[in-house]
Motif scaffolding. Structure first.
Motif, PDB file in Angstrom:
ATOM      1  N   TYR A  26      47.814  18.360 -61.412  1.00 37.54           N
ATOM      2  CA  TYR A  26      48.118  17.342 -60.259  1.00 37.54           C
ATOM      3  C   TYR A  26      46.135  17.974 -59.667  1.00 37.54           C
ATOM      4  CZ  TYR A  26      48.722  15.434 -55.657  1.00 37.54           C
ATOM      5  OH  TYR A  26      48.347  15.219 -54.187  1.00 37.54           O
ATOM      6  N   GLU A  40      44.586  14.330 -60.531  1.00 37.87           N
ATOM      7  CA  GLU A  40      45.355  13.203 -59.578  1.00 37.87           C
ATOM      8  C   GLU A  40      44.812  13.089 -58.212  1.00 37.87           C
ATOM      9  OE1 GLU A  40      47.087  15.024 -61.968  1.00 37.87           O
ATOM     10  OE2 GLU A  40      47.630  13.396 -62.908  1.00 37.87           O
ATOM     11  N   HIS A  41      45.076  14.564 -57.214  1.00 39.20           N
ATOM     12  CA  HIS A  41      44.796  14.718 -55.611  1.00 39.20           C
ATOM     13  C   HIS A  41      42.849  14.129 -55.530  1.00 39.20           C
ATOM     14  CE1 HIS A  41      45.506  15.559 -51.782  1.00 39.20           C
ATOM     15  NE2 HIS A  41      44.446  16.340 -51.551  1.00 39.20           N
ATOM     16  N   MET A  51      42.190  10.149 -56.303  1.00 40.48           N
ATOM     17  CA  MET A  51      43.158   9.655 -55.892  1.00 40.48           C
ATOM     18  C   MET A  51      42.360   9.423 -54.020  1.00 40.48           C
ATOM     19  SD  MET A  51      47.141  10.087 -56.719  1.00 40.48           S
ATOM     20  CE  MET A  51      47.748   8.493 -55.564  1.00 40.48           C
ATOM     21  N   ILE A 103      47.721   3.599 -48.076  1.00 42.38           N
ATOM     22  CA  ILE A 103      48.124   4.139 -48.705  1.00 42.38           C
ATOM     23  C   ILE A 103      48.133   4.502 -50.004  1.00 42.38           C
ATOM     24  CG2 ILE A 103      49.623   2.076 -50.795  1.00 42.38           C
ATOM     25  CD1 ILE A 103      49.033  -0.981 -48.820  1.00 42.38           C
ATOM     26  N   VAL A 104      47.125   5.244 -50.802  1.00 45.77           N
ATOM     27  CA  VAL A 104      46.371   5.486 -51.235  1.00 45.77           C
ATOM     28  C   VAL A 104      46.581   7.314 -51.124  1.00 45.77           C
ATOM     29  CG1 VAL A 104      44.566   6.458 -52.841  1.00 45.77           C
ATOM     30  CG2 VAL A 104      45.031   4.186 -52.492  1.00 45.77           C
ATOM     31  N   VAL A 111      48.632   7.871 -48.321  1.00 44.90           N
ATOM     32  CA  VAL A 111      50.585   8.219 -48.205  1.00 44.90           C
ATOM     33  C   VAL A 111      50.906   8.836 -49.822  1.00 44.90           C
ATOM     34  CG1 VAL A 111      52.574   7.720 -48.033  1.00 44.90           C
ATOM     35  CG2 VAL A 111      50.443   7.322 -45.891  1.00 44.90           C
ATOM     36  N   ALA A 112      50.203   7.812 -51.091  1.00 50.09           N
ATOM     37  CA  ALA A 112      50.841   8.570 -51.887  1.00 50.09           C
ATOM     38  C   ALA A 112      50.482   9.689 -52.451  1.00 50.09           C
ATOM     39  CB  ALA A 112      50.821   6.918 -52.802  1.00 50.09           C
ATOM     40  N   SER A 113      49.809   9.935 -52.347  1.00 54.02           N
ATOM     41  CA  SER A 113      48.678  10.987 -53.078  1.00 54.02           C
ATOM     42  C   SER A 113      49.297  12.758 -52.384  1.00 54.02           C
ATOM     43  CB  SER A 113      46.742  11.192 -52.646  1.00 54.02           C
ATOM     44  OG  SER A 113      46.734  12.788 -53.611  1.00 54.02           O
ATOM     45  N   ILE A 165      52.894  12.289 -50.554  1.00 48.71           N
ATOM     46  CA  ILE A 165      54.266  11.891 -50.745  1.00 48.71           C
ATOM     47  C   ILE A 165      54.265  12.510 -52.513  1.00 48.71           C
ATOM     48  CG2 ILE A 165      56.038  10.444 -52.023  1.00 48.71           C
ATOM     49  CD1 ILE A 165      54.991   8.768 -49.197  1.00 48.71           C
ATOM     50  N   GLN A 166      53.537  12.428 -53.608  1.00 43.80           N
ATOM     51  CA  GLN A 166      53.412  13.132 -54.948  1.00 43.80           C
ATOM     52  C   GLN A 166      53.060  14.768 -54.909  1.00 43.80           C
ATOM     53  OE1 GLN A 166      50.034  11.878 -57.132  1.00 43.80           O
ATOM     54  NE2 GLN A 166      50.763  12.237 -59.017  1.00 43.80           N
ATOM     55  N   GLN A 180      56.049  16.221 -53.745  1.00 43.88           N
ATOM     56  CA  GLN A 180      57.543  16.548 -54.282  1.00 43.88           C
ATOM     57  C   GLN A 180      56.927  17.244 -55.780  1.00 43.88           C
ATOM     58  OE1 GLN A 180      57.200  12.267 -56.170  1.00 43.88           O
ATOM     59  NE2 GLN A 180      58.477  11.803 -54.671  1.00 43.88           N
TER      60      GLN A 180
END
Length: 145
Positions: A78, A82-83, A86, A123-124, A126-128, A130-131, A134
């Motif tokens: 991640y 991903e992080h 993003m 949006i990107v 905040v999604a990152s 939140i991911q 999680q």
């Protein structure tokens, strides 16, 4: 190096609030200008540039962490992929949105461009976040980690 890592981590965690606030305010301002058919003022332009600067400073903090973080060095996917991917994509959206708004002719188009690109970037981001929350239960969305 450990002290620098902790300073960068705190700066990166705290600066995110400023980035989120600036993005939300820029989006609200752009939507109000676009939907309210208001002129695109020098104040609008400056606020959008400051938002861009805040996002870029956050990316610099993040890049510093990328090279110093034990999470990245341990190979946790991640953090390695991903992080950072993003967040760089979100910074690109803000940068392109700001540049395209400068090239637009009319005020409505400038406001619409900022609202669209900055909104997608938010949006990107905040999604990152939140991911991240999680994947690591020790972190919270609003807590400084």
């Amino acid at each position: 190096m450990d002290k620098i890592y902790h300073i960068l981590k705190s700066a990166h965690s705290g600066w995110r609030y400023l980035v989120l606030i600036m993005l939300v305010l820029a989006i609200v301002q752009a939507l109000a200008g676009w939907l309210g058919k208001k002129p695109y003022t020098e104040g609008n332009r400056k606020f959008n540039v400051f938002t861009l600067i805040f996002v870029h400073v956050q990316i610099l903090f993040g890049l510093g962490l990328y090279f110093l973080s034990p999470l990245v060095q341990a190979g946790i996917r991640y953090w390695k992929m991903e992080h950072i991917g993003m967040m760089i994509f979100a910074a690109i959206l803000v940068t392109v949105g700001n540049a395209r708004s400068k090239r637009s002719e009319d005020a409505a188009s400038k406001h619409r461009t900022i609202a669209l690109y900055f909104g997608l970037a938010l949006i990107v981001i905040v999604a990152s976040i939140i991911q991240m929350v999680q994947l690591d239960p020790t972190r919270t969305f609003w807590g400084v980690s």
